[in-house]
Scaffold this motif. Structure first.
Motif, PDB file in Angstrom:
ATOM      1  N   LEU A 149       0.826  -1.211   0.000  1.00 26.30           N
ATOM      2  CA  LEU A 149       0.000   0.000   0.000  1.00 26.30           C
ATOM      3  C   LEU A 149       0.859   1.259   0.000  1.00 26.30           C
ATOM      4  CD1 LEU A 149      -2.822  -1.027   2.515  1.00 26.30           C
ATOM      5  CD2 LEU A 149      -2.949  -0.968   0.019  1.00 26.30           C
ATOM      6  N   THR A 150       1.942   1.255   0.762  1.00 27.63           N
ATOM      7  CA  THR A 150       2.816   2.436   0.776  1.00 27.63           C
ATOM      8  C   THR A 150       3.560   2.583  -0.550  1.00 27.63           C
ATOM      9  OG1 THR A 150       4.594   1.213   1.877  1.00 27.63           O
ATOM     10  CG2 THR A 150       3.093   2.464   3.288  1.00 27.63           C
ATOM     11  N   LEU A 151       3.911   1.467  -1.175  1.00 28.30           N
ATOM     12  CA  LEU A 151       4.565   1.540  -2.487  1.00 28.30           C
ATOM     13  C   LEU A 151       3.606   2.060  -3.561  1.00 28.30           C
ATOM     14  CD1 LEU A 151       6.725  -1.721  -2.446  1.00 28.30           C
ATOM     15  CD2 LEU A 151       7.513   0.648  -2.176  1.00 28.30           C
ATOM     16  N   LEU A 199       1.217   4.170  -2.988  1.00 28.58           N
ATOM     17  CA  LEU A 199       1.141   5.608  -2.739  1.00 28.58           C
ATOM     18  C   LEU A 199       2.393   6.306  -3.261  1.00 28.58           C
ATOM     19  CD1 LEU A 199      -0.445   7.978  -1.519  1.00 28.58           C
ATOM     20  CD2 LEU A 199       0.750   7.532   0.627  1.00 28.58           C
ATOM     21  N   ASP A 200       3.554   5.691  -3.093  1.00 25.68           N
ATOM     22  CA  ASP A 200       4.780   6.270  -3.633  1.00 25.68           C
ATOM     23  C   ASP A 200       4.702   6.431  -5.147  1.00 25.68           C
ATOM     24  OD1 ASP A 200       5.902   6.450  -1.138  1.00 25.68           O
ATOM     25  OD2 ASP A 200       7.332   4.809  -1.407  1.00 25.68           O
ATOM     26  N   ALA A 201       4.144   5.448  -5.825  1.00 19.61           N
ATOM     27  CA  ALA A 201       3.980   5.542  -7.276  1.00 19.61           C
ATOM     28  C   ALA A 201       3.046   6.697  -7.634  1.00 19.61           C
ATOM     29  CB  ALA A 201       3.445   4.226  -7.840  1.00 19.61           C
ATOM     30  N   LEU A 202       1.982   6.866  -6.853  1.00 24.08           N
ATOM     31  CA  LEU A 202       1.059   7.980  -7.079  1.00 24.08           C
ATOM     32  C   LEU A 202       1.765   9.316  -6.857  1.00 24.08           C
ATOM     33  CD1 LEU A 202      -1.892   8.964  -7.626  1.00 24.08           C
ATOM     34  CD2 LEU A 202      -2.179   8.946  -5.138  1.00 24.08           C
ATOM     35  N   ILE A 203       2.570   9.419  -5.806  1.00 25.39           N
ATOM     36  CA  ILE A 203       3.302  10.655  -5.535  1.00 25.39           C
ATOM     37  C   ILE A 203       4.193  11.018  -6.716  1.00 25.39           C
ATOM     38  CG2 ILE A 203       5.114  11.705  -4.106  1.00 25.39           C
ATOM     39  CD1 ILE A 203       3.962  10.051  -1.739  1.00 25.39           C
ATOM     40  N   SER A 204       4.914  10.036  -7.248  1.00 28.72           N
ATOM     41  CA  SER A 204       5.790  10.282  -8.401  1.00 28.72           C
ATOM     42  C   SER A 204       4.987  10.762  -9.603  1.00 28.72           C
ATOM     43  CB  SER A 204       6.560   9.014  -8.775  1.00 28.72           C
ATOM     44  OG  SER A 204       7.399   8.635  -7.724  1.00 28.72           O
TER      45      SER A 204
END
Length: 190
Positions: free
Chosen positions: A85-87, A89-94
């Protein structure tokens, strides 16, 4: 049909802010308004983003009410699913960072809307309910920390589009040594 005062088909922004809130009006003006496109703004569109603001409040209440007595200052060992789930979100942030840097605000707002409503609220929170009721304390603590992390980060991401609700929620989050959301840094990937 073109909006015009003489035709009487215009929308009074102050009346819409009074009725639905400034954040709903802002989102309705941003989403679907790409470069060179005519903007389609209607009261129904503004009302839809008022429902989105309500969804944000409800998700926040759920996360905060199910995360009492957890020390968010130290990150627990996360479960495999919570790492995923955190990964995500990281992809979304990028993705959002790239959109914002290229002035594609309409795409950023739309992606955030879909992530928060359809992924965070509809899927992640619903999947969290049995985990938060379980007796497995490690899994439960992992999910509580992850939910708060996802909520905190999405508030930072949503802030340029919905500053009033996100700032209010930011003040409610159990984060130590924080400043107001307006001057917080843009989220970085973990």
């Amino acid at each position: 049909q073109k909006l015009s005062k003489s035709l009487g088909n215009n929308i009074d922004p102050l009346a819409m802010v009074s009725k639905y809130g400034a954040d709903a009006v802002r989102m309705s003006l941003i989403v679907g308004t790409g470069f060179g496109n005519d903007s389609r703004v209607s009261e129904d569109k503004i009302k839809a983003y008022k429902h989105f603001a309500n969804k944000i409040w409800n998700a926040t209440r759920f996360v905060l009410s199910n995360g009492e007595n957890v020390d968010y200052g130290k990150k627990p060992k996360l479960s495999k699913k919570d790492v995923e789930l955190t990964l995500e979100l990281d992809a979304l942030i990028s993705d959002l960072t790239e959109d914002m840097e290229k002035y594609r605000f309409y795409l950023s707002a739309e992606k955030l809307y879909h992530y928060f409503w359809h992924t965070f609220a509809d899927i992640i929170i619903e999947e969290s309910k049995p985990i938060l009721q379980s007796k497995n304390e490690a899994e439960k603590t992992s999910r509580q920390w992850t939910l708060l992390h996802l909520l905190e980060t999405t508030m930072k991401l949503l802030h340029p589009f919905m500053p009033f609700i996100t700032e209010e929620i930011w003040e409610m989050l159990p984060i130590k040594n924080r400043s107001i959301l307006m001057i917080e840094s843009w989220p970085r990937t973990l």
